[in-house]
Design an enzyme around this catalytic site. Structure first.
Site, PDB file in Angstrom:
ATOM      1  N   SER A  21      12.811 -17.612 -17.431  1.00 46.02           N
ATOM      2  CA  SER A  21      12.046 -17.203 -16.255  1.00 46.02           C
ATOM      3  C   SER A  21      11.190 -15.996 -16.631  1.00 46.02           C
ATOM      4  CB  SER A  21      13.002 -16.805 -15.140  1.00 46.02           C
ATOM      5  OG  SER A  21      13.708 -15.654 -15.548  1.00 46.02           O
ATOM      6  N   LYS A  22      10.270 -15.658 -15.763  1.00 45.35           N
ATOM      7  CA  LYS A  22       9.380 -14.514 -16.035  1.00 45.35           C
ATOM      8  C   LYS A  22      10.184 -13.248 -16.317  1.00 45.35           C
ATOM      9  CE  LYS A  22       4.734 -14.890 -14.925  1.00 45.35           C
ATOM     10  NZ  LYS A  22       4.249 -15.893 -14.020  1.00 45.35           N
TER      11      LYS A  22
END
Ligand code: GLU
Length: 474
Positions: free
Chosen positions: A242-243
């Protein structure tokens, strides 16, 4: 190993150069270097709607920043469409492909039926043997590969091992769409062949495509390049990256103050090992790298590890190159434009002088910049809350006394200011720490900084005395 190894990095410019893409590029680059070969760069821009010039620029920029230089000109896949069509036509002429006139509605119904029956083969071969004379008017045909109906498609992957597909599960894939545009599957095979690619190293999300691509190679009678599908990067908990866990573009890592050499080292170590060696110079990487040693398990991204490694690289970088990196990164760090404007020969020299101490404390270039803030601060200094608290009326008086003591120093350097402060502390029965803390607060506006004598030395006589004066109450 072929006489000359040719690898390629083939990003789609639908987004920026992702950290996983950077790792794929690194592996291709290392493999090529190791075998004295070449790494080519192909921009897969056939998806006209999603490909952007900005993404292409970011990919090239990201690769250059990572110092993963490609050989020869950048190849743009879209420009090769005529050649892709030519190969489709050749397969058609040889009876290895056929025209499919199925309408969008027919294809949708076919897919639905196949899904309902639990089959993965979605196209039912409707036009495989049908006479084109019976084609409906007005339908522009696609060209499909006449894929084998039985048997197996087998690929010996260097990372994944032997991968086997049952042909009965693979349908006749489209090579050329009704509007004459080549499919990605065809384009990749033709380009890899025409570019003389000997080794394909890419993310394992493409493994599924390899069966289809192998069928095209077979139909053309071309040898399949050596295939290596490397695991994708996952988050620290094993989930999709994920970011927050690092799924960012390479440019974000630059802006966070990582050094390209550290990032390369980190990306190499993600899912590849060489004993328990952690640090690899470029030469060592090239010498030790073997694609076969890449693990099959997903690599887990760990920011803390990357930071530590980056700290190591910063500590071991020479001071002059750190000044240069400091300067270069400012263009990418939001809110630091004013610092760039303050860089001149004088401040660069101060930075260089402070660097041995600054680099010991910084894990990223951002921390290095923060640590160097005191050099660029304008008088009167803005004190941070801790420094503010420390500079009580009493310690501001002490600052005044320190000012007088330091004013007597004739030749301004770390040793002489230290001697002056030590004798001042002794004469006043104070510990050096009691003297150093308010001094630090007054000189840097903070309660942490490089060694105080070094700060005095870096700031120089005039600026040091001026800053002390600003904080003194008599
Ligand atoms: N263009 C593909 C991607 O960016 C890579 C295709 C390949 O390496 O064969 O994911």
């Amino acid at each position: 190993m072929p006489d000359s190894v040719v690898t390629r990095f083939a990003p789609s410019p639908t987004g920026f150069l992702h950290i996983g893409g950077g790792r794929t590029a690194l592996f291709n680059w290392l493999f090529a270097k190791k075998h004295g070969g070449k790494m080519l760069l192909r921009i897969e821009d056939t998806d006209r709607e999603r490909s952007t010039e900005a993404a292409i620029a970011a990919i090239l920029d990201g690769l250059k920043w990572l110092e993963l230089n490609w050989d020869g000109e950048v190849i743009h896949q879209y420009g090769l469409a005529a050649r892709h069509r030519e190969v489709a036509e050749q397969l058609l002429a040889e009876g290895k492909a056929y025209r499919c006139y199925a309408t969008a509605e027919e294809l949708a119904a076919m897919r639905e039926k196949a899904r309902a029956e639990g089959r993965t083969r979605l196209y039912d071969g409707m036009w495989r043997d049908r006479d084109p004379a019976t084609a409906p008017a007005g339908v522009k045909p696609a060209i499909r590969l006449r894929a084998p109906l039985t048997g197996e498609t087998v690929v010996e992957d260097q990372v994944q091992g032997r991968v086997v597909w049952q042909n009965e599960n693979l349908d006749d894939l489209v090579l050329l769409r009704g509007d004459g545009t080549p499919t990605y599957m065809l384009a990749v095979v033709v380009d890899d062949h025409d570019m003389g690619v000997t080794h394909v190293i890419r993310g394992d999300d493409h493994l599924i495509n390899t069966a289809r691509q192998k069928q095209i190679y077979d139909a053309m009678g071309w040898p399949l390049p050596s295939m290596s599908h490397i695991p994708l990067i996952h988050g620290p908990d094993g989930s999709k990256l994920s970011k927050r866990h690092g799924a960012l573009g390479i440019e974000a890592y630059r802006a966070m103050g990582y050094l390209p050499a550290a990032l390369r080292n980190y990306l190499l170590r993600l899912g590849w090992g060489h004993g328990d060696q952690e640090i690899f110079s470029t030469e060592e990487m090239i010498a030790a790298f073997d694609i076969k040693d890449v693990g099959r398990a997903a690599a887990r991204f760990d920011f803390a590890k990357l930071e530590n490694l980056n700290g190591h690289y910063i500590r071991h970088s020479d001071d002059r190159s750190l000044v240069k990196m400091f300067e270069d990164v400012l263009d990418y760090v939001p809110g630091r434009a004013e610092l760039k404007a303050k860089l001149n020969d004088g401040t660069r020299a101060q930075l260089l002088k402070a660097m041995p101490s600054l680099k010991e404390r910084a894990k990223t270039l951002i921390e290095l910049i923060d640590g160097a803030d005191f050099i660029f601060a304008d008088r009167p200094l803005q004190l941070d809350p801790k420094a503010q608290a420390l500079l009580t009326p009493e310690s501001r008086k002490l600052t005044g006394q320190l000012l007088s003591a330091l004013e007597k120093v004739e030749t301004w350097n770390a040793a002489n200011t230290e001697a002056a402060l030590r004798s001042f502390a002794e004469e006043n029965s104070l510990k050096l720490g009691a003297v150093a803390q308010p001094l630090r607060a007054a000189l840097t506006g903070r309660t942490t900084s490089p060694g105080i004598f070094e700060v005095l030395d870096v700031l120089g006589r005039q600026e040091s005395l001026g800053r002390l004066k600003d904080q003194t109450t008599t």
